[in-house]
Motif scaffolding. Structure first.
Motif, short mmCIF file in Angstrom:
data_model
loop_
_atom_site.label_atom_id
_atom_site.label_comp_id
_atom_site.label_asym_id
_atom_site.label_seq_id
_atom_site.Cartn_x
_atom_site.Cartn_y
_atom_site.Cartn_z
N PHE A 208 -16.08 -3.65 -52.82
CA PHE A 208 -16.65 -3.69 -51.99
C PHE A 208 -16.72 -5.33 -53.24
O PHE A 208 -18.01 -6.67 -52.71
CB PHE A 208 -17.61 -4.27 -51.40
CG PHE A 208 -17.33 -3.25 -50.21
CD1 PHE A 208 -16.48 -3.87 -49.75
CD2 PHE A 208 -17.99 -1.57 -50.90
CE1 PHE A 208 -16.11 -2.30 -47.99
CE2 PHE A 208 -17.36 -0.99 -49.39
CZ PHE A 208 -16.62 -1.25 -48.58
N THR A 209 -17.17 -5.29 -54.79
CA THR A 209 -17.32 -6.00 -55.66
C THR A 209 -16.95 -7.42 -55.67
O THR A 209 -17.98 -8.43 -55.74
CB THR A 209 -17.25 -5.81 -57.25
OG1 THR A 209 -17.24 -4.24 -57.46
CG2 THR A 209 -17.39 -6.29 -58.09
N GLU A 210 -15.79 -8.13 -55.31
CA GLU A 210 -15.84 -9.38 -55.06
C GLU A 210 -15.80 -9.57 -54.21
O GLU A 210 -16.14 -10.84 -53.72
CB GLU A 210 -13.78 -9.47 -54.83
CG GLU A 210 -13.21 -8.98 -56.48
CD GLU A 210 -14.35 -10.02 -57.77
OE1 GLU A 210 -14.30 -10.91 -57.72
OE2 GLU A 210 -14.42 -9.47 -58.45
N ASP A 211 -15.70 -8.53 -52.58
CA ASP A 211 -16.66 -9.48 -51.73
C ASP A 211 -17.69 -9.76 -51.57
O ASP A 211 -18.65 -11.22 -51.12
CB ASP A 211 -16.57 -7.85 -50.37
CG ASP A 211 -15.14 -8.41 -50.07
OD1 ASP A 211 -14.45 -9.08 -49.80
OD2 ASP A 211 -15.32 -6.57 -49.51
N LEU A 212 -19.16 -8.89 -52.60
CA LEU A 212 -19.97 -9.50 -52.43
C LEU A 212 -20.77 -10.80 -53.68
O LEU A 212 -21.12 -11.34 -52.99
CB LEU A 212 -21.15 -7.83 -53.04
CG LEU A 212 -21.47 -6.75 -52.34
CD1 LEU A 212 -21.77 -6.15 -53.55
CD2 LEU A 212 -22.19 -6.70 -51.07
N LYS A 213 -19.97 -10.82 -54.38
CA LYS A 213 -19.49 -12.26 -54.91
C LYS A 213 -18.89 -13.55 -54.40
O LYS A 213 -20.06 -14.21 -54.30
CB LYS A 213 -18.61 -11.52 -56.27
CG LYS A 213 -19.04 -11.41 -57.67
CD LYS A 213 -17.95 -11.12 -58.45
CE LYS A 213 -18.52 -10.09 -59.62
NZ LYS A 213 -18.19 -9.78 -60.58
N ALA A 214 -18.06 -12.98 -52.83
CA ALA A 214 -18.05 -14.26 -52.85
C ALA A 214 -18.72 -14.81 -51.23
O ALA A 214 -18.59 -15.85 -51.23
CB ALA A 214 -16.66 -13.20 -51.94
N ILE A 215 -20.06 -14.26 -50.89
CA ILE A 215 -20.56 -13.97 -49.66
C ILE A 215 -22.07 -14.98 -50.21
O ILE A 215 -22.38 -15.76 -51.42
CB ILE A 215 -21.25 -13.29 -49.44
CG1 ILE A 215 -20.11 -12.33 -48.81
CG2 ILE A 215 -22.51 -13.48 -48.15
CD1 ILE A 215 -20.57 -10.42 -48.65
N ASP A 216 -21.77 -16.11 -49.19
CA ASP A 216 -22.77 -17.44 -49.80
C ASP A 216 -23.96 -17.74 -49.23
O ASP A 216 -25.29 -18.23 -49.30
CB ASP A 216 -22.07 -18.77 -49.40
CG ASP A 216 -20.80 -18.80 -50.75
OD1 ASP A 216 -21.30 -18.39 -52.01
OD2 ASP A 216 -19.59 -19.86 -49.90
N VAL A 217 -23.74 -16.55 -47.70
CA VAL A 217 -24.81 -16.76 -46.45
C VAL A 217 -25.84 -15.62 -47.39
O VAL A 217 -26.21 -14.42 -48.05
CB VAL A 217 -24.17 -15.98 -45.19
CG1 VAL A 217 -23.72 -17.21 -44.85
CG2 VAL A 217 -24.01 -14.96 -45.45
N PRO A 218 -27.68 -16.00 -46.80
CA PRO A 218 -28.23 -15.15 -47.08
C PRO A 218 -28.36 -13.54 -46.75
O PRO A 218 -27.79 -13.59 -45.49
CB PRO A 218 -29.74 -15.81 -46.20
CG PRO A 218 -29.56 -17.16 -46.30
CD PRO A 218 -27.59 -17.05 -45.86
N VAL A 219 -28.38 -12.54 -47.77
CA VAL A 219 -27.91 -11.63 -46.82
C VAL A 219 -29.42 -10.72 -47.63
O VAL A 219 -30.06 -10.84 -48.82
CB VAL A 219 -27.37 -11.08 -48.20
CG1 VAL A 219 -26.53 -9.48 -47.92
CG2 VAL A 219 -25.85 -11.71 -47.64
N LEU A 220 -29.70 -9.61 -46.71
CA LEU A 220 -30.76 -8.80 -46.78
C LEU A 220 -30.41 -7.64 -47.39
O LEU A 220 -29.40 -6.97 -46.20
CB LEU A 220 -31.71 -8.92 -45.93
CG LEU A 220 -33.02 -7.57 -45.83
CD1 LEU A 220 -33.66 -8.25 -46.57
CD2 LEU A 220 -33.77 -7.91 -44.35
N VAL A 221 -30.73 -6.92 -48.38
CA VAL A 221 -30.50 -5.42 -48.65
C VAL A 221 -31.62 -4.68 -48.77
O VAL A 221 -32.32 -4.76 -49.52
CB VAL A 221 -29.59 -5.64 -50.14
CG1 VAL A 221 -29.81 -4.05 -50.56
CG2 VAL A 221 -28.53 -6.43 -50.12
N MET A 222 -31.28 -3.54 -47.47
CA MET A 222 -32.57 -2.76 -47.02
C MET A 222 -31.66 -1.34 -47.31
O MET A 222 -30.69 -0.99 -46.82
CB MET A 222 -33.23 -3.59 -45.22
CG MET A 222 -33.00 -4.37 -45.63
SD MET A 222 -33.22 -4.34 -43.49
CE MET A 222 -34.77 -3.72 -43.59
N HIS A 223 -32.68 -0.81 -48.20
CA HIS A 223 -32.83 0.96 -48.67
C HIS A 223 -33.18 1.91 -48.78
O HIS A 223 -34.17 1.14 -49.12
CB HIS A 223 -31.87 0.70 -50.29
CG HIS A 223 -30.35 1.36 -49.71
ND1 HIS A 223 -29.20 1.42 -50.03
CD2 HIS A 223 -30.34 2.64 -49.80
CE1 HIS A 223 -28.39 2.28 -50.03
NE2 HIS A 223 -28.98 3.25 -50.13
#
Length: 276
Positions: A208-223
């Protein structure tokens, strides 16, 4: 029972609760579960005035037990069709585990105006399996073991996973919920063995590397730092730097299934991000 039929003939079940003019939140479940895994969060956000939607991924839950299309390109296309059927705009997409991969793959390709924000919880991106490019990943033998256990005795495998590492119930002092284990088993056994078998490759080997790079909207990563299913070092800590507008929030000692074990912690943080 609300469903829609995809272009290739799969019937996808979904729930759609709340005011149709409210901001929609779309929940994407993990493997091998169903939209029911989000019941707590859906009720929480419904109570705060949102429109909440959760679908059963093809081959899972009440959707068609498909023999084909059990991979990320089709999963994301199914989401795009769902969004089109419901005409969702400015939606927040929340994905757990495999569902986090589905969110990343969909949001990176979404039509303009369809997505407002995204949340990745215990999510599989950027890629789980070990390779020369991903030396810290899990060996392919781990996922081969999943496949072998599913074939040998799916019913027992689907008890062992939630009773052990998924919810951290194998940790000393863990407060075990038999209901959570039983509900995990119920959801898993509703789906199709072939589709769930195929999905192991989808969640472990998709990059999903290129997907993550392409996303412009705010993203919250919870782990959770004690995630035994998707180890944080090879997922969230690598995914977050790839995002243009990402926020990383870690949870000390929490397990993979922390939305179920600790909704009192997770839900308020989700709400704050949704409102922010």
């Amino acid at each position: 029972m609300p469903t829609f039929t995809t272009q290739d003939g799969a019937e996808i079940f979904y729930k759609d609760w709340g005011p149709k003019d409210a901001q929609p939140i779309v929940f994407h479940h993990g493997w091998p579960l169903s939209g029911d895994d989000w019941d707590n969060q859906m009720m929480f956000f419904l109570g705060h005035g949102y429109r909440v939607i959760a679908h059963d991924r093809r081959g899972h839950g009440r959707s068609s037990q498909t023999a084909a299309g059990n991979e990320m390109d089709t999963y994301a296309a199914d989401v795009a069709e769902l969004v089109g059927v419901l005409d969702l705009k400015s939606a927040i997409h929340v994905g757990h585990s495999t569902g986090g991969g589905e969110v990343a793959h969909y949001v990176a390709r979404a039509e303009a105006g369809r997505v407002d924000k995204a949340v990745l919880i215990g999510a599989v991106p950027p890629v789980m399996v070990k390779s020369e490019r991903n030396p810290g990943g899990l060996p392919i033998e781990v996922f081969d073991g999943f496949r072998a256990a599913l074939i040998a005795n799916r019913a027992q495998f689907y008890r062992d996973v939630p009773a052990g590492p998924f919810y951290g119930f194998n940790r000393d002092g863990a407060k075990v919920s038999q209901g959570a284990v039983d509900n995990w088993w119920r959801q898993g056994m509703m789906g199709g063995a072939k589709a769930q078998y195929d999905c192991i490759r989808a969640f472990s080997e998709t990059d999903f590397t290129e997907d993550l790079k392409a996303i412009d909207v705010p993203v919250l990563v919870m782990h959770g730092t004690d995630d035994q299913i998707v180890p944080i070092a090879d997922s969230a800590l690598l995914a977050h730097p790839l995002l243009k507008n990402g926020t990383l929030k870690t949870y000390e000692g929490l397990p993979h299934g922390m939305c179920t074990t600790h909704p009192d912690i997770i839900n308020p943080d989700l709400l704050a991000f949704a409102r922010g």
